[in-house]
Scaffold this active site. Structure first.
Site, PDB file in Angstrom:
ATOM      1  N   ARG A 169       5.506  -3.355  -0.971  1.00  0.00           N
ATOM      2  CA  ARG A 169       5.376  -2.095  -1.717  1.00  0.00           C
ATOM      3  C   ARG A 169       6.093  -0.942  -1.011  1.00  0.00           C
ATOM      4  O   ARG A 169       5.684   0.207  -1.101  1.00  0.00           O
ATOM      5  CB  ARG A 169       3.904  -1.725  -1.957  1.00  0.00           C
ATOM      6  CG  ARG A 169       3.116  -2.769  -2.721  1.00  0.00           C
ATOM      7  CD  ARG A 169       3.634  -2.970  -4.159  1.00  0.00           C
ATOM      8  NE  ARG A 169       2.930  -4.092  -4.774  1.00  0.00           N
ATOM      9  CZ  ARG A 169       3.342  -5.363  -4.727  1.00  0.00           C
ATOM     10  NH1 ARG A 169       4.469  -5.669  -4.116  1.00  0.00           N
ATOM     11  NH2 ARG A 169       2.670  -6.315  -5.317  1.00  0.00           N
ATOM     12  N   SER A 243      -3.095  -0.808 -10.195  1.00  0.00           N
ATOM     13  CA  SER A 243      -3.703  -0.992  -8.875  1.00  0.00           C
ATOM     14  C   SER A 243      -3.588   0.295  -8.061  1.00  0.00           C
ATOM     15  O   SER A 243      -2.488   0.784  -7.820  1.00  0.00           O
ATOM     16  CB  SER A 243      -3.005  -2.134  -8.125  1.00  0.00           C
ATOM     17  OG  SER A 243      -3.129  -3.342  -8.844  1.00  0.00           O
ATOM     18  N   GLU A 339      -1.865   2.776  -2.980  1.00  0.00           N
ATOM     19  CA  GLU A 339      -0.549   2.383  -3.511  1.00  0.00           C
ATOM     20  C   GLU A 339       0.010   3.497  -4.377  1.00  0.00           C
ATOM     21  O   GLU A 339       1.213   3.697  -4.466  1.00  0.00           O
ATOM     22  CB  GLU A 339      -0.696   1.095  -4.327  1.00  0.00           C
ATOM     23  CG  GLU A 339       0.619   0.547  -4.858  1.00  0.00           C
ATOM     24  CD  GLU A 339       0.461  -0.813  -5.514  1.00  0.00           C
ATOM     25  OE1 GLU A 339       1.211  -1.076  -6.462  1.00  0.00           O
ATOM     26  OE2 GLU A 339      -0.397  -1.604  -5.069  1.00  0.00           O
TER      27      GLU A 339
END
Length: 343
Positions: A169, A243, A339
């Protein structure tokens, strides 16, 4: 909302419909670009030099905690081009293309590689920045190159996979080049000879349930879509950013200690001998799944997803996420990382 006399700037623009959390905030200035040339025109304007800048795609990976006192720039560069190289296919898409529209296009054409990334919200331009991933596949696995507008020089530069310094990520665009480039297009290397990725447990379970033993990429895409729909809320009906937390990666000794205490804890191998844990499981184990706190909370089917039940402020969602982080750390000794980008 009021238009300025310069290019296509508007002032006091509501961003509620431009972020999937549907947080009701305003931008001091707002502009939208549809071509690389628009960027060169835009960045010659003094408004750019006098204000901080936020580049917006689909608004699917951010949480606004207050009004944006600067310029919000929405990138809406469209177009999909295909170049076949034997069994390989190079697919180039404008940064403003909706990610799932591109996935559906490639699956329909039989171009394999991104089918596991079905139904991820957002735009093409965000895919390499975040190195988006799901169900055993990340963008770095199919990434060929991208073009990006350099804000300082006004020039277009091409980045290879190596240039992007991809990690979980993460990419160079979230690190040392953050705020220095605006991605305008991305090229993916796909294949006409599929090697379907089914090692993720949920995919295998769904295929088995459907009686599919030799899945096509269309099968994988449909199965991933079904899994996501069963777990994740639709941003068009309830505000969310998918998420909210990254899956934490921990060292082997820490993992072994945790596993001795929680033997049913899901875990997966990560690079360098480390172990990836399921953030959703950790959060659920702390009792947060389906919790409602004021106007926010976690989704009833997936504790990893924070939602806006209507009227939530960004500060409210942020405070709730802080409660989750602190509780998980107290119970497991594992620090969750958001995130979602906080703006």
């Amino acid at each position: 909302m009021q238009k300025t006399d310069i290019m296509s700037f508007t002032t006091n623009q509501s961003l509620k419909d431009l972020n999937t959390f549907r947080i009701d905030v305003n931008a001091k200035y707002f502009a939208e670009v549809f071509a690389e040339e628009d960027l060169q025109t835009l960045f010659s304007d003094p408004i750019i030099k006098e204000n901080k800048l936020l580049v917006l795609g689909g608004g699917s990976n951010m949480l606004f905690v207050k009004d944006y006192e600067g310029l919000v720039l929405k990138v809406s560069i469209k177009g999909i081009n295909v170049e076949e190289q034997g069994d390989d296919v190079l697919v180039t898409a404008g940064a403003g293309e909706v990610w799932d529209v591109l996935v559906k296009y490639c699956v329909a054409k039989g171009y394999a590689g991104m089918e596991n990334l079905t139904l991820i919200p957002g735009t093409v331009g965000a895919s390499p920045i975040q190195n988006i991933g799901a169900y055993g596949v990340e963008v770095k696995d199919i990434f060929e190159s991208c073009t990006a507008f350099e804000i300082a020089s006004g020039e277009i530069r091409t980045f290879t996979k190596a240039d992007c310094e991809f990690a979980y990520r993460e990419s160079i665009f979230k690190g040392k080049l953050k705020g220095k480039f605006i991605i305008t297009s991305v090229t993916y290397r796909l294949s006409k000879k599929p090697k379907v990725q089914t090692h993720y447990g949920a995919i295998n379970a769904e295929l088995e349930k459907r009686g599919i033993t030799s899945p096509t990429i269309a099968d994988i895409s449909e199965v991933v879509a079904a899994i996501r729909v069963s777990k994740l809320p639709d941003p068009s009906t309830i505000g969310n950013a998918g998420s909210f937390f990254k899956n934490p990666i921990i060292d082997q000794p820490v993992f072994e200690h945790l596993l001795s205490q929680f033997p049913d804890m899901p875990h997966y191998p990560a690079p360098d001998g480390r172990i990836k844990l399921a953030a959703g499981w950790l959060i659920e184990a702390c009792g947060f799944k389906g919790m409602v706190e004021g106007n926010t909370g976690t989704w009833k089917n997936q504790a990893l997803v924070l939602v806006n039940h209507g009227g939530a402020t960004g500060q409210e969602v942020y405070r709730f996420s802080e409660t989750i982080i602190n509780t998980v750390q107290q119970k497991f000794g594992v620090l969750l990382e958001r995130e979602v980008n906080i703006v």
